[in-house]
Enzyme design. Structure first.
Site, PDB file in Angstrom:
ATOM      1  N   ARG A  64      49.844  41.319 -16.746  1.00  0.00           N
ATOM      2  CA  ARG A  64      50.029  42.324 -17.790  1.00  0.00           C
ATOM      3  C   ARG A  64      50.581  43.638 -17.250  1.00  0.00           C
ATOM      4  O   ARG A  64      51.047  44.477 -18.026  1.00  0.00           O
ATOM      5  CB  ARG A  64      48.691  42.593 -18.487  1.00  0.00           C
ATOM      6  CG  ARG A  64      48.191  41.436 -19.326  1.00  0.00           C
ATOM      7  CD  ARG A  64      46.854  41.746 -19.945  1.00  0.00           C
ATOM      8  NE  ARG A  64      45.813  41.880 -18.925  1.00  0.00           N
ATOM      9  CZ  ARG A  64      44.529  42.138 -19.197  1.00  0.00           C
ATOM     10  NH1 ARG A  64      44.147  42.320 -20.454  1.00  0.00           N
ATOM     11  NH2 ARG A  64      43.652  42.229 -18.233  1.00  0.00           N
ATOM     12  N   LYS A 171      38.841  26.002  -9.357  1.00  0.00           N
ATOM     13  CA  LYS A 171      37.498  25.728  -9.859  1.00  0.00           C
ATOM     14  C   LYS A 171      36.905  27.024 -10.418  1.00  0.00           C
ATOM     15  O   LYS A 171      37.339  28.108 -10.031  1.00  0.00           O
ATOM     16  CB  LYS A 171      36.633  25.116  -8.746  1.00  0.00           C
ATOM     17  CG  LYS A 171      36.327  26.062  -7.562  1.00  0.00           C
ATOM     18  CD  LYS A 171      34.954  26.700  -7.685  1.00  0.00           C
ATOM     19  CE  LYS A 171      34.622  27.551  -6.509  1.00  0.00           C
ATOM     20  NZ  LYS A 171      33.431  28.359  -6.696  1.00  0.00           N
ATOM     21  N   HIS A 201      39.000  24.807  -2.347  1.00  0.00           N
ATOM     22  CA  HIS A 201      39.517  25.272  -1.057  1.00  0.00           C
ATOM     23  C   HIS A 201      38.695  24.769   0.119  1.00  0.00           C
ATOM     24  O   HIS A 201      39.191  24.715   1.246  1.00  0.00           O
ATOM     25  CB  HIS A 201      39.604  26.804  -1.028  1.00  0.00           C
ATOM     26  CG  HIS A 201      38.283  27.502  -0.984  1.00  0.00           C
ATOM     27  ND1 HIS A 201      37.566  27.817  -2.115  1.00  0.00           N
ATOM     28  CD2 HIS A 201      37.545  27.948   0.062  1.00  0.00           C
ATOM     29  CE1 HIS A 201      36.456  28.429  -1.779  1.00  0.00           C
ATOM     30  NE2 HIS A 201      36.414  28.526  -0.472  1.00  0.00           N
ATOM     31  N   HIS A 263      31.841  22.228  -4.119  1.00  0.00           N
ATOM     32  CA  HIS A 263      31.882  22.219  -2.657  1.00  0.00           C
ATOM     33  C   HIS A 263      30.871  21.249  -2.040  1.00  0.00           C
ATOM     34  O   HIS A 263      31.223  20.389  -1.222  1.00  0.00           O
ATOM     35  CB  HIS A 263      31.597  23.614  -2.104  1.00  0.00           C
ATOM     36  CG  HIS A 263      32.570  24.660  -2.533  1.00  0.00           C
ATOM     37  ND1 HIS A 263      33.872  24.373  -2.867  1.00  0.00           N
ATOM     38  CD2 HIS A 263      32.447  26.001  -2.672  1.00  0.00           C
ATOM     39  CE1 HIS A 263      34.491  25.495  -3.199  1.00  0.00           C
ATOM     40  NE2 HIS A 263      33.653  26.487  -3.093  1.00  0.00           N
TER      41      HIS A 263
END
Length: 509
Positions: A64, A171, A201, A263
């Protein structure tokens, strides 16, 4: 030449060559957020610095902010200078910045997405990016449907035979099983399954990937990786920080949804899975899904789970506030900052072996590890006094911060007496390899641009993980406020009691 037999040596040598992405454009939504500034933009530069991005690469930021192209390039430059892993080189940045563009607009603004479509087509013409687009949604999940529908309306997601279109989702993948299915239905309506990359990750970390190498490439470890020798498994992700600036995201989500659902259950799947027939994406995912479908919750969730919320205390010599005193947290919040589960994997290899998962904020130190704790020996030839200082043998896989592997076993103390004490053998990546490990996002972004999916969970894994966690969340919702624990400690007393009832205790890394 036709009919020639492939040279196996050449094939082996080819594997050592770096994988380089082809011409492409990466569009970052949420480019003004912390994740983009601290991880994504530096990872893109590090890939370029390592020669893994082609000259025909473009980077487009969408937000934005009332920026021009040069404003975004300046912000990206500062983020790279501050957070990049590899040394900064002006010539690398200059080439990369020539392909940097910015589009200003709201996510529901049709005109902004039409401008985005024009921008990537201009990059195709100016930079030779070939019509290959990856869209990185570094946004709250509630905004995913808006973006995905806009990509469809503007034609940006249209699949072509001569080019690819991919979407990258951060996620959490939903809030529970129902929302995960709804989110997938929206994405699946626009992108085929092979074009959807769900980023976790942790799966890009070297040590996580090394779990498979440790198990399946070594005769030493695989024979003891089972219920015959393993007493229990502990999987820990501990943080020594509070929620900080993430209060708006974290409250209402909590430790279990934030960490365990993705995870830690992914780590459990890698530790407990059987050897895949190959390292292809489908083969690895199939074995992980078998494990997740075999996970069993304790019959008594009150005894087999624990949750807590950090209270004021001391951390690293500094006095810190409790969760309820953090800026942006309601006084009556029942969000947990610590969560622990006792699970079992109902397979022939692991039947009866408990897997203890825990995560929390404001704990004793920052550490992520997987510990296989082995059964005690009968010690028939040793007196109790000989081995009173000896614990159980353990194999510890350290994910962060000092990546490596530790083996703990008993050894005789020098001297006339037969006294056995714990000693450790330690392997660290930093001491054994000259090349520094790439950041997880480097590996994962490169995999997306190449189209290599083994490290990305597919929807079935996501849904199986929610099937495990949803009953726990429903149970906790009926219990009321989480148990407080002092900051700087290792969690609530109920978590210690969960293991103590079975004659075990948590590791203190």
């Amino acid at each position: 030449m036709p009919g020639a037999t492939p040279n196996p040596l050449r094939s082996e040598l080819d594997r050592r060559l770096p994988r380089i992405a082809g011409p492409s454009v990466l569009v970052l939504f949420g480019v003004t957020g912390d994740l983009a500034r601290k991880k994504l933009l530096p990872a893109i530069y590090d890939l370029a610095n390592r020669g893994l991005l082609p000259p025909g690469f473009g980077l487009v930021g969408f937000a934005r902010r009332e920026w021009e192209h040069q404003d975004f390039a300046k912000e990206a430059y500062e983020a790279v200078r501050e957070h990049a892993r590899t040394p900064f080189r002006e010539d690398v940045w200059r080439q990369l910045s020539e392909g940097v563009r910015f589009v200003q607009g709201e996510l529901h603004d049709d005109d902004a997405f039409d401008t985005l479509a024009d921008t990537v087509r201009e990059l195709d013409a100016d930079r030779g990016t070939g019509g290959n687009y990856a869209f990185y949604l570094s946004l709250p999940p509630k905004l995913f449907p808006t973006v995905v529908k806009q990509l469809k309306r503007s034609g940006l997601a249209d699949q072509r035979e001569d080019a690819w279109r991919r979407v990258i989702i951060e996620k959490p993948f939903g809030h529970d099983l129902e929302s995960a299915k709804e989110l997938n239905a929206v994405v699946d309506d626009v992108f085929p399954p092979q074009s959807v990359f769900r980023i976790d990750h942790y799966l890009g970390k070297e040590t996580v990937q090394n779990i498979m190498a440790l198990r399946f490439a070594n005769t030493l470890f695989e024979p003891m990786w089972n219920r015959d020798l393993v007493d229990h498994v502990q999987i820990t992700m501990a943080e020594d920080i509070g929620v900080g600036g993430r209060a708006g995201y974290y409250d209402g989500i909590g430790a279990a949804r934030d960490v365990i659902q993705n995870h830690l259950l992914q780590l459990l799947a890698l530790v407990a899975m059987e050897e895949p027939v190959s390292f292809s994406a489908d083969a690895i995912r199939t074995e992980k899904e078998k494990v997740l479908s075999a996970v069993r919750l304790p019959a008594d969730l009150a005894a087999g789970t624990a949750r807590g919320q950090y209270a004021p205390g001391w951390q690293g010599g500094d006095e810190v506030c409790g969760y309820l005193e953090e800026k942006g947290i309601p006084d009556d919040s029942v969000t947990e900052t610590y969560a622990a589960l006792r699970l079992e994997v109902n397979t022939r290899r692991w039947a009866g072996v408990p897997f203890y998962l825990r995560t929390g904020k404001r704990l004793g130190r920052r550490v992520t590890e997987v510990a296989l704790v082995f059964r005690r020996t009968p010690n028939q030839v040793f007196s109790q006094m000989d081995t009173e200082d000896m614990g159980q043998n353990a194999l510890v896989l350290r994910i962060q911060p000092d990546e490596g592997v530790t083996m703990r076993f008993g050894s005789k103390v020098p001297g006339a007496a037969m006294e056995v004490r714990d000693v450790t053998m330690d392997f660290t990546y930093g001491q054994s390899f000259t090349e520094a490990s790439p950041e997880a996002y480097e590996r994962l972004i490169l995999d997306v641009l190449i189209g290599d999916p083994p490290l990305f969970p597919r929807q079935q894994e996501v849904e199986l993980s929610w099937e495990i966690l949803d009953p726990v969340e429903e149970h906790w919702a009926k219990e009321g406020r989480p148990e407080p624990y002092e900051s700087g400690t290792w969690g609530p007393e109920s978590a210690d009691a969960m293991l103590a009832r079975e004659g075990r205790q948590w590791r203190r890394p």
